[in-house]
Design an enzyme around this catalytic site. Structure first.
Site, PDB file in Angstrom:
ATOM      1  N   ASP A 188      64.768  78.584  74.319  1.00 22.42           N
ATOM      2  CA  ASP A 188      64.373  79.689  73.441  1.00 22.42           C
ATOM      3  C   ASP A 188      64.901  79.510  72.014  1.00 22.42           C
ATOM      4  OD1 ASP A 188      63.146  81.105  75.556  1.00 22.42           O
ATOM      5  OD2 ASP A 188      65.089  81.881  76.196  1.00 22.42           O
ATOM      6  N   ASP A 219      61.008  86.689  76.126  1.00 21.04           N
ATOM      7  CA  ASP A 219      60.931  85.602  77.100  1.00 21.04           C
ATOM      8  C   ASP A 219      61.086  86.216  78.492  1.00 21.04           C
ATOM      9  OD1 ASP A 219      60.975  82.809  77.942  1.00 21.04           O
ATOM     10  OD2 ASP A 219      63.062  83.224  78.483  1.00 21.04           O
TER      11      ASP A 219
END
Length: 748
Positions: A639, A436
């Site tokens: 996430d 990410d």
């Protein structure tokens, strides 16, 4: 469902742990059970409405083992004392046994090799004084049997409970040697023996002595595998200095309560977790993160128990105490990981469960086979004893858990927490790493990177106007501009009027001037020409930055660019991951241009841009569907689904609790180097486990046929039972010693 861990005494080999596991598994209400030989603990998941912990303990006791309560974390020293006591006890038994085994072996072997002038007292000659000789050997053997009584108690109890173990093999083998030797002594004393006596006292005595030595070495080695936990336990200070009614009091750490105001001076340890109320300092958090560079702390920052205050006095409020602190949580995670099993251990568990009965059958068949082939009883019994003694399920049982204990312990030194043996094993299989962007590759905190002024505008004046206007905005970019002005000690002006323009920017009146701060669309709507700085605006956007225009009274005043800066170690870590043969992908919600700019800077070719939070797990699944093992690395709430979807979820420790909870591996540090170290350490640990299993299986596959007389069939030597005992002892020690080599692992 309730999860409990209990310590079990009396387990000496993998057959024992397999037996305990089977006994508990069969009980109604028990959903999961994992018994770890290396730690001597059983982890249980059971339904309290169907079964109680006391009932489980009773069943373990019936199987011949002793369940005991786990000592609380504060009493780890008592646990270590217990281990040290056990090691000393084994050493004392070995020394006593060796004192008698030495003369016993000498007296037994010397007459056989008298041809090379081995000194031997004539008054003990087995040919001249057989009664005297036989009784002396028997008397020398009795003390050895007494100090080695545990093999017979535990071994025959295992047979009685239909769960034979390693001690059962030793007990049966040495008992056969003793019974035959005593029979020979009776024949000597009654005059029924014609020819030299065949006594096996030295075989039984030396076997017990060697196995006691092996058990001592094994206990010492196993004690070293749990040093990581002990080291963590020892980090926490024993007292805290609290402030009450303006006065300082030093109290035991156990008496600290939530909300207490605590003072810590330079060089002292932070007693519990909290938030800084007063003061500035730098704190060594290496015990948490593995990073040695101190972290600056000021009012509002979090501090963690057991970290070291370096150079300033601070006062902070206790927010987490006891088992809630970061250190306590780390210890719990490490304990859980060390007590868990990796999937690779299942094969060894299956073999261990049926190992002892199979070995006994092989020993019996070998004995009968040699008898039927015409060999003597003495010869056949030598084979029988050698087969029983050389077999070693201990090495099989210790191969995996010892490596996992050392591997997870080593990981904590670098601020890496594996949530169990399965996570440690799966990490080495990863082929694709998805990173990410925000908070993982980048800092996750936008900062001002560029300030470009139009003609006639002063830089500080531009920043002052923009920051004054943005003070009323809640946008992350606004926060970055305001913070930058504060850092440069630029005072903000009072706003007369403020209007947020969603998707465009803001409008405000400052000192009678109309100020606009926003994107190109806002400037176009207000008919403000941006030609003077348009080229700079595009160049900043191409670099992955977010530029905003500022105008004053319908005239362009300048550009302020804001960007989420890349963490210092990101590019190096990504290069290392690629050098390891891994495919590295960046995933972000940013538009393509920004994503590509960041990716290019850190050396990533493959970018998944414009991905909404709910779409991240879908992107992970797409790559998995292509047959790849995927590790997802992230730090935020958005996430969490992707972390769960990945074959391995890795959470950056600076992230949210949700992300950390969803992950398989937690990096306490705030950079990507931990990902590299975690995967390398996983590869090293799994390599060690495979070496251990190869050695353990190979040792038994080769050793048992040799002991059964395979070499003798082809004209080779017969294996002496004493050599078999030495080999068996060394096999367990070698497996544990090999696991301890993981301690030498160093991150780049």
């Amino acid at each position: 469902m309730k999860k409990e861990t209990i310590k079990i005494k009396g387990m000496t080999c993998a057959a024992c742990s397999a037996r305990v596991e089977k006994v508990i598994e069969k009980m109604e209400g028990v959903k999961e059970v994992s018994v770890n030989l290396a730690t001597g603990k059983a982890t249980l998941l059971f339904n309290e409405s169907e079964i109680t912990l006391e009932e489980i303990k009773r069943e373990i006791s019936k199987a011949g083992y002793q369940p005991v309560d786990i000592l609380p974390q504060e009493n780890i020293d008592l646990d270590q004392e217990e281990k040290d006591k056990e090691s000393k006890k084994l050493w004392t038994k070995f020394v006593v046994s060796a004192i008698f085994a030495g003369p016993l072996l000498y007296l037994s072997m010397a007459p056989m090799i008298s041809a090379i002038s081995f000194p031997f007292p004539e008054f003990l000659s087995p040919m001249i004084y057989p009664q005297r000789y036989a009784i002396l050997l028997l008397l020398l053997t009795i003390p050895i049997l007494i100090v080695g009584n545990q093999f017979y108690v535990v071994g025959y109890r295992g047979i009685w409970n239909r769960s034979p173990n390693m001690d059962s093999l030793v007990a049966m083998g040495t008992t056969a040697a003793i019974i035959y030797s005593v029979y020979e002594v009776i024949n000597i004393l009654t005059g029924n023996l014609h020819g030299p006596p065949h006594l096996y006292f030295e075989t039984a005595g030396v076997i017990i002595t060697l196995i006691l030595l092996g058990r001592f070495l094994e206990a010492k080695s196993k004690g070293k595998t749990s040093q990581a936990i002990k080291k963590l336990m020892g980090l926490s200070p024993k007292t805290a200095r609290v402030i009450k009614d303006g006065k300082e009091y030093e109290i035991p750490i156990d008496e600290v309560e939530l909300g207490y105001r605590i003072i810590v001076r330079p060089g002292e340890k932070i007693p519990v977790d909290g938030i800084v109320l007063e003061g500035n300092t730098s704190i060594d958090e290496s015990m948490l993160t593995g990073e040695s560079i101190p972290v600056e702390k000021t009012q509002g920052d979090n501090v963690f128990g057991a970290t070291i205050n370096k150079n300033g006095t601070i006062q902070f409020q206790a927010t987490k105490i006891g088992s809630q602190t970061a250190l306590a949580q780390i210890i719990k995670l490490v304990e859980d990981a060390q007590g868990s099993k990796a999937p690779i251990a299942r094969m060894a568990d299956v073999v261990s469960g049926i190992f002892v009965p199979i070995v006994f059958i092989i020993a019996l068949i070998s004995f009968l086979g040699w008898i039927l082939s015409g060999e003597s009883l003495v010869f056949s019994m030598t084979i029988f004893i050698a087969v029983l003694v050389i077999a070693c399920p201990c090495a099989l049982g210790l191969a995996t858990p010892t490596a996992i204990m050392v591997g997870t312990g080593k990981a904590t030194e670098y601020g890496i927490l594996f949530k169990g043996g399965e996570a440690l094993e799966r990490a080495h299989q990863v082929e694709t790493i998805i990173l990410d962007k925000t908070g993982t590759i980048t800092e996750g905190k936008p900062v001002v990177t560029d300030i470009i002024t139009a003609k006639g505008m002063d830089r500080n004046q531009l920043l002052q106007l923009a920051a004054s206007g943005e003070k009323g905005s809640e946008h992350p970019l606004a926060d970055a501009i305001v913070k930058n002005a504060e850092e440069e000690n630029i005072s903000l002006k009072k706003i007369e009027g403020f209007m947020a323009l969603p998707g465009k920017g803001l409008e405000a009146e400052i000192d009678g001037s109309r100020v606009l701060v926003g994107n190109k669309k806002l400037m176009e709507e207000k008919s403000i020409s941006v030609i003077e700085l348009e080229e700079s605006f595009e160049a900043l956007a191409d670099d992955g930055k977010t530029p905003v225009y500022i105008s004053v009274n319908e005239e362009l005043a300048g550009i302020i660019a804001v960007a989420d800066v890349i963490k210092p170690g990101s590019a190096k870590a990504i290069t290392e991951l690629k050098n390891m043969g891994l495919d590295v992908i960046m995933i972000t919600g940013d538009h393509e241009k920004t994503g590509q700019a960041i990716a290019k800077t850190v050396g990533i070719e493959h970018v998944l841009a414009g991905v909404l939070p709910e779409g991240k797990s879908f992107e992970v699944k797409k790559i998995q569907d292509a047959g790849k093992k995927v590790a997802m690395v992230g730090d935020g709430i958005n996430d969490a689904p992707a972390l769960v979807q990945g074959d391995i979820g890795i959470a950056i420790g600076s992230g949210t609790d949700v992300a950390i909870e969803s992950a398989d591996i937690v990096l306490m540090g705030n950079d990507l180097s931990g990902v590299v170290t975690a995967i390398k350490l996983s590869k090293r640990t799994i390599k060690t486990i495979k070496q251990n299993l190869f050695w353990a299986f190979g040792y038994n596959v080769i050793g048992i046929p040799v002991a059964a007389g395979l070499l003798y069939v082809f004209g080779g030597p017969l294996l002496n039972p004493m050599l078999a005992a030495a080999a068996m002892s060394l096999s367990s020690v070698s497996v544990v010693s090999n696991a301890l080599r993981i301690k030498n692992f160093r991150k780049d």
